[in-house]
Write an enzyme that holds these catalytic residues in place. Structure first.
Site, PDB file in Angstrom:
ATOM      1  N   SER A 133     -11.345 -15.620  38.438  1.00 39.31           N
ATOM      2  CA  SER A 133     -12.441 -16.008  39.331  1.00 39.31           C
ATOM      3  C   SER A 133     -13.751 -15.356  38.936  1.00 39.31           C
ATOM      4  CB  SER A 133     -12.136 -15.563  40.764  1.00 39.31           C
ATOM      5  OG  SER A 133     -11.196 -16.392  41.352  1.00 39.31           O
ATOM      6  N   HIS A 154     -10.035 -23.050  36.543  1.00 40.89           N
ATOM      7  CA  HIS A 154     -10.175 -22.305  37.797  1.00 40.89           C
ATOM      8  C   HIS A 154      -9.725 -23.158  38.974  1.00 40.89           C
ATOM      9  CE1 HIS A 154     -12.694 -20.114  40.964  1.00 40.89           C
ATOM     10  NE2 HIS A 154     -11.729 -19.306  40.612  1.00 40.89           N
ATOM     11  N   GLU A 166     -12.181 -26.257  38.349  1.00 38.85           N
ATOM     12  CA  GLU A 166     -13.349 -26.060  37.496  1.00 38.85           C
ATOM     13  C   GLU A 166     -12.847 -25.821  36.073  1.00 38.85           C
ATOM     14  OE1 GLU A 166     -16.629 -24.142  40.546  1.00 38.85           O
ATOM     15  OE2 GLU A 166     -15.117 -22.805  39.748  1.00 38.85           O
ATOM     16  N   ASN A 204     -18.096 -20.457  43.417  1.00 42.32           N
ATOM     17  CA  ASN A 204     -18.328 -19.086  43.890  1.00 42.32           C
ATOM     18  C   ASN A 204     -19.771 -18.635  43.690  1.00 42.32           C
ATOM     19  OD1 ASN A 204     -15.788 -18.738  44.893  1.00 42.32           O
ATOM     20  ND2 ASN A 204     -14.966 -17.776  43.041  1.00 42.32           N
TER      21      ASN A 204
HETATM   22  P1  NAI Z   1      -1.576 -12.182  42.906  1.00 45.59           P
HETATM   23  O1  NAI Z   1      -1.700 -10.722  43.051  1.00 45.59           O
HETATM   24  O2  NAI Z   1      -1.084 -12.995  44.062  1.00 45.59           O
HETATM   25  O3  NAI Z   1      -0.624 -12.530  41.662  1.00 45.59           O
HETATM   26  C1  NAI Z   1      -0.711 -11.925  40.414  1.00 45.59           C
HETATM   27  C2  NAI Z   1       0.689 -11.903  39.813  1.00 45.59           C
HETATM   28  O4  NAI Z   1       0.597 -11.516  38.448  1.00 45.59           O
HETATM   29  C3  NAI Z   1       1.625 -10.912  40.494  1.00 45.59           C
HETATM   30  O5  NAI Z   1       2.826 -11.578  40.860  1.00 45.59           O
HETATM   31  C4  NAI Z   1       1.879  -9.852  39.415  1.00 45.59           C
HETATM   32  O6  NAI Z   1       3.183  -9.309  39.458  1.00 45.59           O
HETATM   33  C5  NAI Z   1       1.663 -10.647  38.157  1.00 45.59           C
HETATM   34  N1  NAI Z   1       1.274  -9.862  36.983  1.00 45.59           N
HETATM   35  C6  NAI Z   1       0.373  -8.864  36.918  1.00 45.59           C
HETATM   36  N2  NAI Z   1       0.269  -8.407  35.649  1.00 45.59           N
HETATM   37  C7  NAI Z   1       1.128  -9.148  34.902  1.00 45.59           C
HETATM   38  C8  NAI Z   1       1.472  -9.182  33.522  1.00 45.59           C
HETATM   39  N3  NAI Z   1       0.913  -8.335  32.653  1.00 45.59           N
HETATM   40  N4  NAI Z   1       2.382 -10.086  33.108  1.00 45.59           N
HETATM   41  C9  NAI Z   1       2.950 -10.949  33.987  1.00 45.59           C
HETATM   42  N5  NAI Z   1       2.650 -10.975  35.292  1.00 45.59           N
HETATM   43  C10 NAI Z   1       1.758 -10.084  35.747  1.00 45.59           C
HETATM   44  O7  NAI Z   1      -3.017 -12.697  42.414  1.00 45.59           O
HETATM   45  P2  NAI Z   1      -3.693 -14.132  42.568  1.00 45.59           P
HETATM   46  O8  NAI Z   1      -4.478 -14.179  43.828  1.00 45.59           O
HETATM   47  O9  NAI Z   1      -2.674 -15.175  42.316  1.00 45.59           O
HETATM   48  O10 NAI Z   1      -4.771 -14.101  41.378  1.00 45.59           O
HETATM   49  C11 NAI Z   1      -4.398 -14.271  40.027  1.00 45.59           C
HETATM   50  C12 NAI Z   1      -5.618 -14.669  39.218  1.00 45.59           C
HETATM   51  O11 NAI Z   1      -6.179 -15.856  39.775  1.00 45.59           O
HETATM   52  C13 NAI Z   1      -6.762 -13.649  39.183  1.00 45.59           C
HETATM   53  O12 NAI Z   1      -7.365 -13.686  37.921  1.00 45.59           O
HETATM   54  C14 NAI Z   1      -7.729 -14.174  40.245  1.00 45.59           C
HETATM   55  O13 NAI Z   1      -9.064 -13.816  39.981  1.00 45.59           O
HETATM   56  C15 NAI Z   1      -7.563 -15.659  40.081  1.00 45.59           C
HETATM   57  N6  NAI Z   1      -7.894 -16.500  41.249  1.00 45.59           N
HETATM   58  C16 NAI Z   1      -7.545 -16.135  42.518  1.00 45.59           C
HETATM   59  C17 NAI Z   1      -7.860 -16.951  43.591  1.00 45.59           C
HETATM   60  C18 NAI Z   1      -7.448 -16.583  44.978  1.00 45.59           C
HETATM   61  O14 NAI Z   1      -7.912 -17.238  45.935  1.00 45.59           O
HETATM   62  N7  NAI Z   1      -6.609 -15.568  45.186  1.00 45.59           N
HETATM   63  C19 NAI Z   1      -8.586 -18.218  43.420  1.00 45.59           C
HETATM   64  C20 NAI Z   1      -8.834 -18.560  42.026  1.00 45.59           C
HETATM   65  C21 NAI Z   1      -8.530 -17.702  41.009  1.00 45.59           C
END
Ligand code: NAI
Length: 298
Positions: A133, A154, A166, A204
């Site tokens: 993001s 995105h 996006e 954003n």
């Molecule tokens: P989250 O914390 O729910 O999930 C992240 C997952 O990645 C976790 O299950 C974790 O165990 C895993 N993980 C971490 N390091 C790892 C690695 N080295 N190898 C494999 N798995 C690994 O986070 P979320 O919210 O899903 O965000 C993920 C990405 O998406 C971030 O880059 C965030 O900026 C982006 N994003 C988030 C949005 C949101 O509304 N939460 C919207 C759009 C993008």
């Protein structure tokens, strides 16, 4: 020649790294639209939890989509789940992957470690995409030797419901790569928009300063939270007011984004931090998910 180009480049097999909020949603939607998906995370326990969440979400989707044919609905859930494989080793299943989507923790160092390893392991045709993001796609891509096959995809939360994707190109992104990412987003049933690799992309970049302005308005005492939200709903036709929306997104997330931009662009007034926001986050009032933010939730 022309008619075969698109099918040759078509994305059939997808690896999603990170099975959290976003990754599990992306894996679900890709599998539901006939893609073969490998979903990767750090432990089997996390992956099992994510698969359960996907199953629940698919059941909801199928009730709507097949409301007159519950048998077909059941089949849809079973077929979709059968297209998802789970793994704790990102490199293990990558030989067949056309597109790899990264949705892990929002941290440049961790993303670099992952992409450096995967760049060596993945076949040359594999396209890499990040769901970040707030981090520059070009900086994430710089660790790899496939910047022409790198872009941003995105998605929005919740992925199964939100229509927008996006598609972000960096200067090195090839036309073929961009087309493949754009086409893939359409295949998922989403509406893609294209944007350069600029902070916050489209949504954003407009939304976060707007939310911050509403917080600053509250801070100055110009209007109450309720009146700010009512005004924007009834006067501008927004479905949610900006402070309700901040609570929905999460105040920690909002603060994380604005702090990052402020650090990079310290003289931009639209990116300046807010004391009320910092204080709420410090007291763990993060919005809906913690039960309280600008409003209280049951
Ligand atoms: P989250 O914390 O729910 O999930 C992240 C997952 O990645 C976790 O299950 C974790 O165990 C895993 N993980 C971490 N390091 C790892 C690695 N080295 N190898 C494999 N798995 C690994 O986070 P979320 O919210 O899903 O965000 C993920 C990405 O998406 C971030 O880059 C965030 O900026 C982006 N994003 C988030 C949005 C949101 O509304 N939460 C919207 C759009 C993008």
């Amino acid at each position: 020649f022309f008619s075969t180009t698109s099918s040759q480049n078509a994305i059939k097999t997808v690896t999603v790294i990170g099975s959290g909020l976003m990754g599990s949603g992306i894996a679900q939607v890709a599998a539901a639209t006939n893609h073969k998906v490998t979903m990767v995370d750090q432990t089997d326990a996390i992956l099992t939890k994510s698969l359960n969440a996907i199953e629940k979400s698919l059941e909801k989707v199928s009730k709507k989509k097949f409301k007159d044919d519950p048998e077909a609905g059941k089949q849809f859930v079973t077929d979709t789940l059968s297209r998802i494989t789970i793994s704790t080793d990102p490199a293990a299943n990558i030989a067949e992957t056309d597109l790899l989507i990264e949705a892990i923790v929002e941290n440049m160092r961790v993303k670099h470690n992952l992409f450096a390893e995967l760049d060596k392991a993945a076949p040359s045709h594999t396209i890499f995409a990040s769901n970040t993001s707030s981090l520059p796609i070009a900086e994430i891509a710089s660790i790899t030797k496939r910047q022409d096959r790198f872009g941003g995809l995105h998605f929005f939360n919740p992925v199964p419901l939100m229509k927008l994707v996006e598609v972000i190109r960096i200067p090195e992104t090839s036309e073929e790569t961009f087309d493949a990412l754009y086409q893939f987003s359409k295949e998922l049933g989403k509406v893609p928009v294209s944007c350069k690799d600029t902070p916050g992309f489209i949504v954003n970049r407009l939304l976060v300063p707007y939310i911050m302005e509403s917080i600053r308005m509250l801070e100055r005492g110009d209007a109450s939270a309720k009146d700010i939200d009512t005004a924007m709903k009834l006067g501008a036709g927004y479905p949610m007011g900006p402070l309700e929306l901040a609570d929905y997104v999460g105040l920690d997330t909002t603060k994380f984004i604005i702090d990052g931009w402020h650090e990079k662009y310290p003289t931009e007034p639209l990116f300046s931090p807010s004391e009320i926001l910092n204080d709420l986050v410090a007291r763990n009032k993060l919005g809906r998910k913690s039960g309280e933010g600008f409003y209280k939730y049951e």
